[in-house]
Every structure is written in structure tokens, then in C-alpha cells.
Design an enzyme around this catalytic site. Structure first.
Site, PDB file in Angstrom:
ATOM      1  CE  LYS A   1      -3.409  11.006 -15.915  1.00 25.96           C
ATOM      2  NZ  LYS A   1      -2.517   9.862 -15.696  1.00 25.96           N
TER       3      LYS A   1
ATOM      4  CG  ASP B   1      -2.942   8.028 -18.546  1.00 22.16           C
ATOM      5  OD1 ASP B   1      -3.454   9.063 -18.996  1.00 22.16           O
ATOM      6  OD2 ASP B   1      -2.843   7.783 -17.316  1.00 22.16           O
TER       7      ASP B   1
ATOM      8  CG  HIS C   1      -3.119  13.844 -11.668  1.00 21.26           C
ATOM      9  ND1 HIS C   1      -1.901  13.192 -11.600  1.00 21.26           N
ATOM     10  CD2 HIS C   1      -4.052  12.868 -11.562  1.00 21.26           C
ATOM     11  CE1 HIS C   1      -2.113  11.899 -11.465  1.00 21.26           C
ATOM     12  NE2 HIS C   1      -3.399  11.671 -11.437  1.00 21.26           N
TER      13      HIS C   1
ATOM     14  CE1 TYR D   1      -0.689   8.396 -11.710  1.00 22.97           C
ATOM     15  CE2 TYR D   1      -0.386   7.583 -13.931  1.00 22.97           C
ATOM     16  CZ  TYR D   1      -1.213   8.060 -12.940  1.00 22.97           C
ATOM     17  OH  TYR D   1      -2.547   8.200 -13.186  1.00 22.97           O
TER      18      TYR D   1
HETATM   19  P1  NAD Z   1      -7.481  -0.751 -13.811  1.00 24.53           P
HETATM   20  O1  NAD Z   1      -8.947  -0.638 -13.663  1.00 24.53           O
HETATM   21  O2  NAD Z   1      -6.868  -0.608 -15.156  1.00 24.53           O
HETATM   22  O3  NAD Z   1      -7.064  -2.137 -13.148  1.00 24.53           O
HETATM   23  C1  NAD Z   1      -5.725  -2.562 -13.144  1.00 24.53           C
HETATM   24  C2  NAD Z   1      -5.604  -3.824 -12.286  1.00 24.53           C
HETATM   25  O4  NAD Z   1      -6.560  -4.788 -12.710  1.00 24.53           O
HETATM   26  C3  NAD Z   1      -4.249  -4.494 -12.463  1.00 24.53           C
HETATM   27  O5  NAD Z   1      -3.335  -4.001 -11.533  1.00 24.53           O
HETATM   28  C4  NAD Z   1      -4.569  -5.952 -12.222  1.00 24.53           C
HETATM   29  O6  NAD Z   1      -4.603  -6.228 -10.850  1.00 24.53           O
HETATM   30  C5  NAD Z   1      -5.966  -6.085 -12.767  1.00 24.53           C
HETATM   31  N1  NAD Z   1      -6.030  -6.537 -14.175  1.00 24.53           N
HETATM   32  C6  NAD Z   1      -5.592  -5.870 -15.282  1.00 24.53           C
HETATM   33  N2  NAD Z   1      -5.890  -6.557 -16.393  1.00 24.53           N
HETATM   34  C7  NAD Z   1      -6.508  -7.696 -15.991  1.00 24.53           C
HETATM   35  C8  NAD Z   1      -7.049  -8.799 -16.683  1.00 24.53           C
HETATM   36  N3  NAD Z   1      -7.026  -8.865 -18.006  1.00 24.53           N
HETATM   37  N4  NAD Z   1      -7.618  -9.782 -15.952  1.00 24.53           N
HETATM   38  C9  NAD Z   1      -7.671  -9.728 -14.597  1.00 24.53           C
HETATM   39  N5  NAD Z   1      -7.184  -8.696 -13.886  1.00 24.53           N
HETATM   40  C10 NAD Z   1      -6.607  -7.688 -14.576  1.00 24.53           C
HETATM   41  O7  NAD Z   1      -6.855   0.266 -12.736  1.00 24.53           O
HETATM   42  P2  NAD Z   1      -5.902   1.522 -12.665  1.00 24.53           P
HETATM   43  O8  NAD Z   1      -4.500   1.171 -12.875  1.00 24.53           O
HETATM   44  O9  NAD Z   1      -6.295   2.183 -11.406  1.00 24.53           O
HETATM   45  O10 NAD Z   1      -6.385   2.473 -13.863  1.00 24.53           O
HETATM   46  C11 NAD Z   1      -5.824   2.431 -15.151  1.00 24.53           C
HETATM   47  C12 NAD Z   1      -5.012   3.664 -15.440  1.00 24.53           C
HETATM   48  O11 NAD Z   1      -5.803   4.829 -15.266  1.00 24.53           O
HETATM   49  C13 NAD Z   1      -3.850   3.899 -14.468  1.00 24.53           C
HETATM   50  O12 NAD Z   1      -2.776   3.030 -14.687  1.00 24.53           O
HETATM   51  C14 NAD Z   1      -3.556   5.339 -14.732  1.00 24.53           C
HETATM   52  O13 NAD Z   1      -2.843   5.490 -15.957  1.00 24.53           O
HETATM   53  C15 NAD Z   1      -4.958   5.909 -14.868  1.00 24.53           C
HETATM   54  N6  NAD Z   1      -5.449   6.473 -13.586  1.00 24.53           N
HETATM   55  C16 NAD Z   1      -5.628   7.815 -13.504  1.00 24.53           C
HETATM   56  C17 NAD Z   1      -6.076   8.407 -12.341  1.00 24.53           C
HETATM   57  C18 NAD Z   1      -6.291   9.877 -12.292  1.00 24.53           C
HETATM   58  O14 NAD Z   1      -6.493  10.427 -11.203  1.00 24.53           O
HETATM   59  N7  NAD Z   1      -6.268  10.571 -13.407  1.00 24.53           N
HETATM   60  C19 NAD Z   1      -6.349   7.626 -11.205  1.00 24.53           C
HETATM   61  C20 NAD Z   1      -6.171   6.243 -11.303  1.00 24.53           C
HETATM   62  C21 NAD Z   1      -5.737   5.684 -12.500  1.00 24.53           C
END
Ligand code: NAD
Length: 277
Positions: free
Chosen positions: A75, A45, A108, A50
Site C-alpha cells: 500500500k 498483505d 492506504h 508497516y
Molecule cells: P485481525 O482481526 O486479523 O486480528 C489479529 C489478532 O487477533 C492477532 O494479533 C491475535 O491477537 C488475534 N488472533 C489471530 N488469530 C487468532 C486465533 N486463531 N485465535 C485467537 N486469536 C487470534 O487484525 P489486524 O491485524 O488488525 O488485521 C488483519 C490485517 O489487515 C493486518 O495485518 C493488515 O494486513 C490489514 N490491515 C489493514 C488496514 C488498513 O488500513 N488497510 C488496517 C488494519 C489492518
């Protein structure tokens, strides 16, 4: 690890768990996506916003994995809303990704006050009908913006990608999606790794299953039917986050996690967010 597929409302199959790359610089994204693909992830994704579509594309090509076995989502960014600008933005994303056909394209953010998401969707429908995209969907749509899209356009979105995690469970929106055969995809499924993963209830459940709090959170998503796209750049966590298909949470576990809902967002409110970069 083999990730199960879900069937979208147009018949296309998509892995229920994928890899997200928000806030990962282009060269770092190339490395992280390469690790994720080696670990068994097949769905990635990304987004124009990004600024890592090029690195993501290099990792996809470098993996040697057959194109048909990969599922790539990108997106359309806010500054590209509108019919013609969507067609151009799509071509630019595909150029950066180095792909001929995209698996899933999402609007998005709806930006309701700018009132351009219906025209934007008509361009998505054209690209879909032309065979350039296998499935089209939305992100950060509310019930109101979805209702308007359903009323005024022909092709139903396959999914809505929204903020969703145990502290922000979106029950009403999920019920609306289910009623309309639209899949729920959870962004920030781990609550961005802040707070949620220190929750004592998650820790207790994790200990009982010999798993980590992150794995319990992801398993909860899988069991309520969400598609999830956790992000990490750390190889051990990338492996941990996909390893959630060899255990099941009990009804009591699910009920305990249901009680963690605080109804509080970490991210922006889609009713008002209209940042253009
Ligand atoms: P997430 O909830 O996936 O959390 C990621 C963070 O959690 C990492 O940076 C790390 O600090 C921690 N983490 C990850 N794995 C872990 C583990 N096993 N143990 C402990 N800590 C851990 O947050 P995200 O990146 O905000 O969301 C995931 C994906 O969703 C994004 O990368 C993106 O692709 C998508 N996203 C989309 C939108 C949108 O507006 N459509 C907005 C935000 C994110």
C-alpha cells in the site's frame, strides 16, 4: 489446505484468504510469512507503513514458491500521495520487496481533506498500464470518495480494503461495492482478537461445528463474499485461520452473526484520518 480464488473485475484471480502483517516487526514478519507460506497461504498483505516489506520480500524469495503462485499486496502511505511521489514510493516499495511486478497496490487511506487521492490514482493507472502492477485498488475509501474516483478516473479499483468484522459489518458500503463490481476486502477480520472472539454466540456456533470462534468469524466473511487477511504470528493460529474451507455455516448461523453488528469501528474513521507518520 487450498484457498479458493476470486476473480477481480479486471480478470485477475486472487486468493479469497490471505495473510496480514500489520504490527509485525521486519524480522518477525520474515518468520511469520515463512510459516504462513509453508502452511498454504499464497496471498500476503503488507504496506509501506508497516515497515516490513523487506522481511516480507525475504520470506517470499526464501520460500522457493514460484512467483506466479504468489499474490503480493502493498500500500501507498499517506505521506506519498500525489502523482510523482506515488511513482517514487512505488519504486521504493518494489526495491524493498525485491519484486519486478506487484500483484495489487492500494491507496492506504483517501485523506479527503488533503484532496490528493485522484492524482494519486492517476499514477496508479500509469503503473497499471505500464504493466508494473497486475491490479490496483483502494483502502479505507468511503462511498463518497469512491464515487468521486469512479467519476473522475478511467480504471475502476478492483477492491476496497476496509475495516469489517461481525461487530462492524459495513452493509451499505458492501452493497455499493457489489453494485459497482468492486470486491470487499476485510481488514481486522477477527476484530483484532479483542472482544469479538469471546462473543458467546460465536462460541456456541463454533462448538456446534467443532471449530473455533476465529474460524467461524472467517467462515462468515468467506460466505458473504469478502476477501480476508487475518493476522497472527503464532504458528498454530496461522494454521487455524486458513482451515475454514471444510465446513459451512447454516442460514441460522449467518442470521445469528448478522445480529452481532454494533456499527462501531475499532480503527480510525477514514473521513478524517490523515496521519502522516
Ligand atoms: P485481525 O482481526 O486479523 O486480528 C489479529 C489478532 O487477533 C492477532 O494479533 C491475535 O491477537 C488475534 N488472533 C489471530 N488469530 C487468532 C486465533 N486463531 N485465535 C485467537 N486469536 C487470534 O487484525 P489486524 O491485524 O488488525 O488485521 C488483519 C490485517 O489487515 C493486518 O495485518 C493488515 O494486513 C490489514 N490491515 C489493514 C488496514 C488498513 O488500513 N488497510 C488496517 C488494519 C489492518
Amino acid at each position: 489446505v487450498t484457498v479458493p480464488n476470486v476473480r477481480l473485475n479486471n480478470g485477475v484471480e486472487m486468493p479469497q484468504l490471505g495473510f496480514g502483517v500489520w504490527q509485525v516487526a521486519d524480522d518477525e514478519a520474515e518468520k511469520a510469512v515463512a510459516v504462513a507460506l509453508e502452511t498454504g497461504y499464497r496471498s500476503i498483505d503488507t504496506a509501506s507503513a508497516y515497515e516490513n516489506e523487506a522481511g516480507t520480500g525475504r520470506a517470499l524469495r526464501g520460500s522457493g514458491i514460484a512467483r506466479d503462485d504468489l499474490f503480493v499486496t502493498t500500500k501507498l502511505f499517506n505521506s506519498d500521495h500525489g502523482y510523482d511521489s506515488t511513482l517514487h514510493a512505488f519504486d521504493a516499495s518494489m526495491e524493498r520487496l525485491g519484486l519486478d511486478v506487484l500483484d495489487l497496490y492500494l491507496i492506504h487511506w483517501p485523506m479527503p481533506a488533503r484532496d490528493n487521492y485522484v492524482d494519486t490514482w492517476r499514477a496508479f493507472e500509469k503503473l497499471y498500464k505500464d504493466g508494473r502492477i497486475r491490479a490496483i485498488g483502494v483502502s479505507n475509501f468511503t462511498i463518497g470518495t469512491l464515487e468521486r474516483l469512479l467519476a473522475e478516473t478511467d480504471v475502476k479499483p478492483v477492491l476496497n480494503q476496509v475495516e469489517l468484522h461481525p461487530n462492524f459489518q459495513q452493509a451499505e458500503l458492501r452493497a455499493f461495492h457489489q453494485e459497482h463490481d468492486i470486491r470487499t476486502e476485510a481488514w481486522s477480520p477477527l476484530g483484532q482478537g479483542r472482544g469479538l472472539l469471546e462473543d458467546p454466540e460465536l462460541a456456541r456456533i463454533a462448538k456446534a461445528h467443532g471449530k473455533t470462534p476465529a474460524q467461524v468469524a472467517l467462515r462468515w466473511h468467506v460466505q458473504i463474499g469478502n476477501i480476508v487477511i487475518p493476522k497472527s504470528v503464532t504458528p498454530s493460529r496461522i494454521a487455524e485461520n486458513i482451515d475454514v474451507f471444510d465446513f459451512a455455516l447454516t442460514d441460522a448461523d449467518m442470521a445469528a452473526i448478522a445480529r452481532l453488528d454494533k456499527g462501531e469501528r475499532l480503527g480510525p474513521d477514514p473521513a478524517t484520518f490523515d496521519w502522516m507518520g
